[in-house]
Write a protein that holds these residues in place. Structure first.
Motif, mmCIF file in Angstrom:
data_model
loop_
_atom_site.group_PDB
_atom_site.id
_atom_site.type_symbol
_atom_site.label_atom_id
_atom_site.label_comp_id
_atom_site.label_asym_id
_atom_site.label_seq_id
_atom_site.Cartn_x
_atom_site.Cartn_y
_atom_site.Cartn_z
ATOM 1 N N ALA A 1 8.490 1.479 164.052
ATOM 2 C CA ALA A 1 8.485 0.020 164.330
ATOM 3 C C ALA A 1 8.423 -0.588 163.035
ATOM 4 O O ALA A 1 8.595 -1.775 162.949
ATOM 5 C CB ALA A 1 7.222 -0.210 165.065
ATOM 6 N N PHE A 2 8.238 0.424 161.969
ATOM 7 C CA PHE A 2 8.228 -0.229 160.586
ATOM 8 C C PHE A 2 9.422 -0.959 160.001
ATOM 9 O O PHE A 2 10.767 -0.310 160.700
ATOM 10 C CB PHE A 2 7.996 0.966 159.463
ATOM 11 C CG PHE A 2 7.551 0.587 157.998
ATOM 12 C CD1 PHE A 2 6.483 -0.246 157.796
ATOM 13 C CD2 PHE A 2 8.637 0.771 157.152
ATOM 14 C CE1 PHE A 2 6.134 -0.576 156.511
ATOM 15 C CE2 PHE A 2 8.039 0.265 155.933
ATOM 16 C CZ PHE A 2 7.000 -0.483 155.531
ATOM 17 N N PRO A 3 9.534 -1.955 159.583
ATOM 18 C CA PRO A 3 10.632 -2.669 159.288
ATOM 19 C C PRO A 3 11.854 -1.898 158.415
ATOM 20 O O PRO A 3 12.962 -2.025 158.635
ATOM 21 C CB PRO A 3 10.196 -4.230 158.398
ATOM 22 C CG PRO A 3 8.945 -4.114 159.014
ATOM 23 C CD PRO A 3 8.262 -2.668 159.181
ATOM 24 N N SER A 4 11.183 -1.105 157.355
ATOM 25 C CA SER A 4 12.345 -0.526 156.564
ATOM 26 C C SER A 4 12.426 0.974 156.949
ATOM 27 O O SER A 4 11.114 1.963 157.013
ATOM 28 C CB SER A 4 11.936 -0.379 155.345
ATOM 29 O OG SER A 4 12.990 0.477 154.350
ATOM 30 N N GLN A 5 13.169 1.584 157.872
ATOM 31 C CA GLN A 5 13.397 2.787 158.379
ATOM 32 C C GLN A 5 13.591 3.993 157.268
ATOM 33 O O GLN A 5 13.101 4.919 157.326
ATOM 34 C CB GLN A 5 14.144 2.919 159.428
ATOM 35 C CG GLN A 5 13.680 2.573 160.991
ATOM 36 C CD GLN A 5 12.554 3.026 161.363
ATOM 37 O OE1 GLN A 5 12.445 4.352 161.772
ATOM 38 N NE2 GLN A 5 11.403 2.465 161.434
ATOM 39 N N GLU B 1 4.598 2.839 148.457
ATOM 40 C CA GLU B 1 5.078 2.780 149.699
ATOM 41 C C GLU B 1 4.328 3.472 150.805
ATOM 42 O O GLU B 1 4.179 2.964 151.779
ATOM 43 C CB GLU B 1 6.595 3.869 149.886
ATOM 44 C CG GLU B 1 7.702 3.022 148.959
ATOM 45 C CD GLU B 1 9.167 3.734 149.244
ATOM 46 O OE1 GLU B 1 9.066 4.911 149.657
ATOM 47 O OE2 GLU B 1 10.173 2.960 148.763
ATOM 48 N N LEU B 2 3.560 4.525 150.382
ATOM 49 C CA LEU B 2 2.618 5.255 151.113
ATOM 50 C C LEU B 2 1.339 4.238 151.587
ATOM 51 O O LEU B 2 1.070 4.276 152.664
ATOM 52 C CB LEU B 2 1.904 6.381 150.541
ATOM 53 C CG LEU B 2 1.496 7.444 151.309
ATOM 54 C CD1 LEU B 2 1.992 8.045 152.423
ATOM 55 C CD2 LEU B 2 0.665 8.742 150.537
ATOM 56 N N GLY B 3 0.946 3.514 150.694
ATOM 57 C CA GLY B 3 0.114 2.493 150.898
ATOM 58 C C GLY B 3 0.283 1.437 151.960
ATOM 59 O O GLY B 3 -0.200 0.993 152.937
ATOM 60 N N VAL B 4 1.561 0.924 151.763
ATOM 61 C CA VAL B 4 2.232 -0.219 152.747
ATOM 62 C C VAL B 4 2.411 0.501 154.016
ATOM 63 O O VAL B 4 1.962 -0.176 155.218
ATOM 64 C CB VAL B 4 3.724 -0.324 152.154
ATOM 65 C CG1 VAL B 4 4.263 -1.292 152.977
ATOM 66 C CG2 VAL B 4 3.357 -1.378 150.833
ATOM 67 N N VAL B 5 2.822 1.775 153.994
ATOM 68 C CA VAL B 5 3.222 2.341 155.345
ATOM 69 C C VAL B 5 2.144 2.798 156.167
ATOM 70 O O VAL B 5 1.755 2.383 157.502
ATOM 71 C CB VAL B 5 4.100 3.582 155.195
ATOM 72 C CG1 VAL B 5 4.119 4.448 156.569
ATOM 73 C CG2 VAL B 5 5.738 3.142 154.790
ATOM 74 N N GLY B 6 0.861 3.513 155.602
ATOM 75 C CA GLY B 6 -0.183 3.794 156.034
ATOM 76 C C GLY B 6 -1.101 2.604 156.713
ATOM 77 O O GLY B 6 -1.427 2.669 157.664
ATOM 78 N N LEU C 1 10.937 -3.811 150.039
ATOM 79 C CA LEU C 1 11.749 -3.664 151.381
ATOM 80 C C LEU C 1 12.947 -4.220 151.485
ATOM 81 O O LEU C 1 13.937 -4.037 152.430
ATOM 82 C CB LEU C 1 10.954 -4.304 152.579
ATOM 83 C CG LEU C 1 9.590 -3.559 152.966
ATOM 84 C CD1 LEU C 1 8.496 -4.069 152.115
ATOM 85 C CD2 LEU C 1 9.403 -3.730 154.497
ATOM 86 N N GLY C 2 13.513 -4.928 150.350
ATOM 87 C CA GLY C 2 14.945 -5.601 150.283
ATOM 88 C C GLY C 2 15.206 -6.455 151.591
ATOM 89 O O GLY C 2 14.477 -7.259 151.889
ATOM 90 N N ASP C 3 16.580 -6.125 152.081
ATOM 91 C CA ASP C 3 17.163 -6.853 153.057
ATOM 92 C C ASP C 3 15.952 -6.521 154.401
ATOM 93 O O ASP C 3 16.369 -7.494 155.450
ATOM 94 C CB ASP C 3 18.472 -6.570 153.651
ATOM 95 C CG ASP C 3 19.402 -7.024 152.270
ATOM 96 O OD1 ASP C 3 18.940 -7.978 151.529
ATOM 97 O OD2 ASP C 3 20.473 -6.422 152.272
ATOM 98 N N ASP C 4 15.446 -5.634 154.405
ATOM 99 C CA ASP C 4 14.339 -5.115 155.812
ATOM 100 C C ASP C 4 13.085 -5.936 155.689
ATOM 101 O O ASP C 4 12.364 -6.027 156.718
ATOM 102 C CB ASP C 4 14.111 -3.692 155.636
ATOM 103 C CG ASP C 4 15.290 -2.760 155.948
ATOM 104 O OD1 ASP C 4 16.319 -3.294 156.417
ATOM 105 O OD2 ASP C 4 15.275 -1.755 155.070
#
Length: 502
Positions: free
Chosen positions: A77-81, A119-124, A218-221
């Motif tokens: 479900a994360f916006p940036s796959q 990225e790991l911090g954001v995703v976690g 995340l750019g466009d995501d």
């Protein structure tokens, strides 16, 4: 710092955000995990996940094969796959790592953490909040989910909060310092703009910032973000008044945390004095004036020794919206504590032998830290002294300015000779313990070293055990989060229930 406003300014608020009577405390590392927060939120209260070290937590769970597939479900479900796939490719091990194999290291936090670390911090943090909120609407949608971060872990906070906001977190809570820059950070991230906070750099002559750029990551995501409410965790009404007076730093409410609360607590005001047991002595100056808190006009919750129905009723009578409680939930079945340490705590509670010490030296932060006295854990001097002194997770490292103007990092729990080489004072190392590794061990994710050494647990609880003692009498084998909520709200009038921020 922005100049103080001469008159209070009414800022926009979210009128439909719930104001629950009970806030389940945000206990790290991952003791307040998504399972616990989800149960509390589904019951119509504020379930809080810990935002501390979630980069390490998700990395280690993925390396253990992600039992149940929960984090992988959240990452879908994360916006940036693309970002989610990078994290999975780097950390996920099908079937889990071999027993005894050390966990792979992750990027360490700095003032400019490497992109992989960001990225790991954001995703976690996204995954933890997303799992806590999963299915909430189907259960009535009346509760809310928050994330608790520590001012003392500044280098992690911008990415942690961004990850939580991507998952739609309702509240951000922060203490262990003066979180005056979080409201501005939330406003910037909500606008999709870079958000930053000032860095506390020892000996620093230049102002340094810690920044996260959602558009760059995340750019466009990048989706549209909704600003969560911010609750500042404070100890005295003077600090609440200071934060309220300036609209730039004004929170949406407060958690007023008294000295008995678990984890880190504010040191006594004035010169530190210790009692015969070596614990800090608190006095009247360390207690908030609740009449003045009510006069400020923002909602507040009480914390620290509010674990019984009569104390909840007392807080409501004093003008509080409700209370924040940690220990009852830390000991509940849904707690993130591993089965071993939780069973040990419950057994000692049942026998009346459980005790919690407010250790003025344990934390490298310099803040007093509550430690449960348990046999065979790092709470015992002989056990901790047998531990190799090292600092490899490094969440509590202090940035400092070197003579050449560059930034270095040191921790009072690292090897003494290394700390001294970095300009530290040897007196600051005495009695300091590695909280990072101990707290990871509490949740079953402790590091296993190549030489066979496995990290010992170091459990923190609040010093108020009145509510826990009553519950163990009712539920000798332990209790659930719902049973804890039912107990806490026994004296709450039915019409109080869940209120909103209108």
């Amino acid at each position: 710092m922005a100049a103080l406003a001469t008159e209070p300014i009414d800022l926009p608020t979210t009128t439909d955000r719930p104001r629950p009577t009970i806030i389940q405390g945000g206990m790290g590392v991952a003791v307040s995990g998504w399972r616990l927060a989800r149960e509390v939120a589904r019951a119509g209260h504020l379930g809080v996940v810990s935002g501390t070290a979630m980069d390490a937590v998700i990395s280690r769970v993925l390396q253990d094969g992600d039992p149940g597939g929960h984090y992988r479900r959240a990452l879908k479900a994360f916006p940036s796959q693309a970002m989610a796939e990078r994290v999975l490719d780097k950390h996920f091990i099908e079937g889990g790592r071999d027993p005894g194999t050390p966990y792979k290291p992750i990027p360490k936090l700095t003032l400019e953490t490497a992109r992989a670390g960001q990225e790991l911090g954001v995703v976690g943090n996204f995954a933890e909040v997303w799992l806590a909120k999963e299915g909430l609407a189907e259960h009535g949608g009346e509760g809310a989910v928050g994330i608790n971060c520590l001012e003392k872990i500044q280098m992690a906070n911008p990415t942690a909060i961004l990850g939580a906001m991507l998952a739609g977190v309702d509240y951000v809570l922060m203490g262990a310092g003066i979180p005056r820059e979080i409201p501005a950070l939330l406003r910037s991230l909500t606008a999709g703009e870079p958000g930053s906070i000032s860095a506390d750099v020892a000996g620093g002559s230049l102002r340094r910032r810690i920044t996260v750029d959602p558009a760059d990551l995340l750019g466009d995501d990048l989706p549209a973000l909704v600003k969560p409410d911010f609750l500042a965790i404070i100890s005295v009404d003077q600090l609440a008044n200071y934060l309220h007076r300036d609209p730039e730093i004004r929170p949406d409410g407060f958690v007023v945390e008294r000295p008995p609360a678990g984890g880190h607590s504010a040191p006594p005001r004035g010169k530190m004095q210790l009692d015969d047991a070596g614990e800090p002595i608190y006095g009247d100056r360390d207690e908030a004036n609740l009449a003045k808190m009510a006069e400020i006009g923002l909602p507040f919750w009480m914390a620290g020794a509010y674990s019984t129905p009569d104390k909840v009723a007392e807080a409501l009578a004093a003008g509080a919206v409700g209370v924040q409680v940690g220990t009852l939930f830390a000991l509940s079945h849904e707690s993130g504590l591993a089965d071993g340490p939780r069973a040990q705590l419950v057994s000692q509670l049942r026998s009346g032998e459980l005790s919690v010490r407010n250790d003025p030296r344990a934390s490298p932060t310099g803040f007093p830290f509550k430690v449960a006295t348990l046999e065979g854990t790092a709470s015992q001097v002989e056990v901790y002294e047998a531990r190799p002194r090292l600092c490899d997770l490094s969440y509590l490292r202090q940035p400092y300015e070197r003579e050449d103007g560059e930034i270095g990092y040191r921790c009072a729990s690292e090897p003494v000779h290394m700390y001294l080489k970095k300009g530290g004072d040897e007196a600051d190392t005495v009695g300091r313990k590695c909280l990072c590794n101990g707290l990871m061990a509490n949740i079953g994710l402790g590091q296993e070293r190549k030489d066979g050494y496995a990290e010992d647990t170091l459990v923190t609880l609040g010093q108020d055990l009145a509510g826990a003692t009553e519950l163990i009498g009712r539920h000798p084998e332990g209790w659930s989060a719902l049973e804890a909520l039912g107990y806490l709200t026994e004296a709450v009038p039915a019409q109080v229930g869940l209120r909103h921020t209108a």
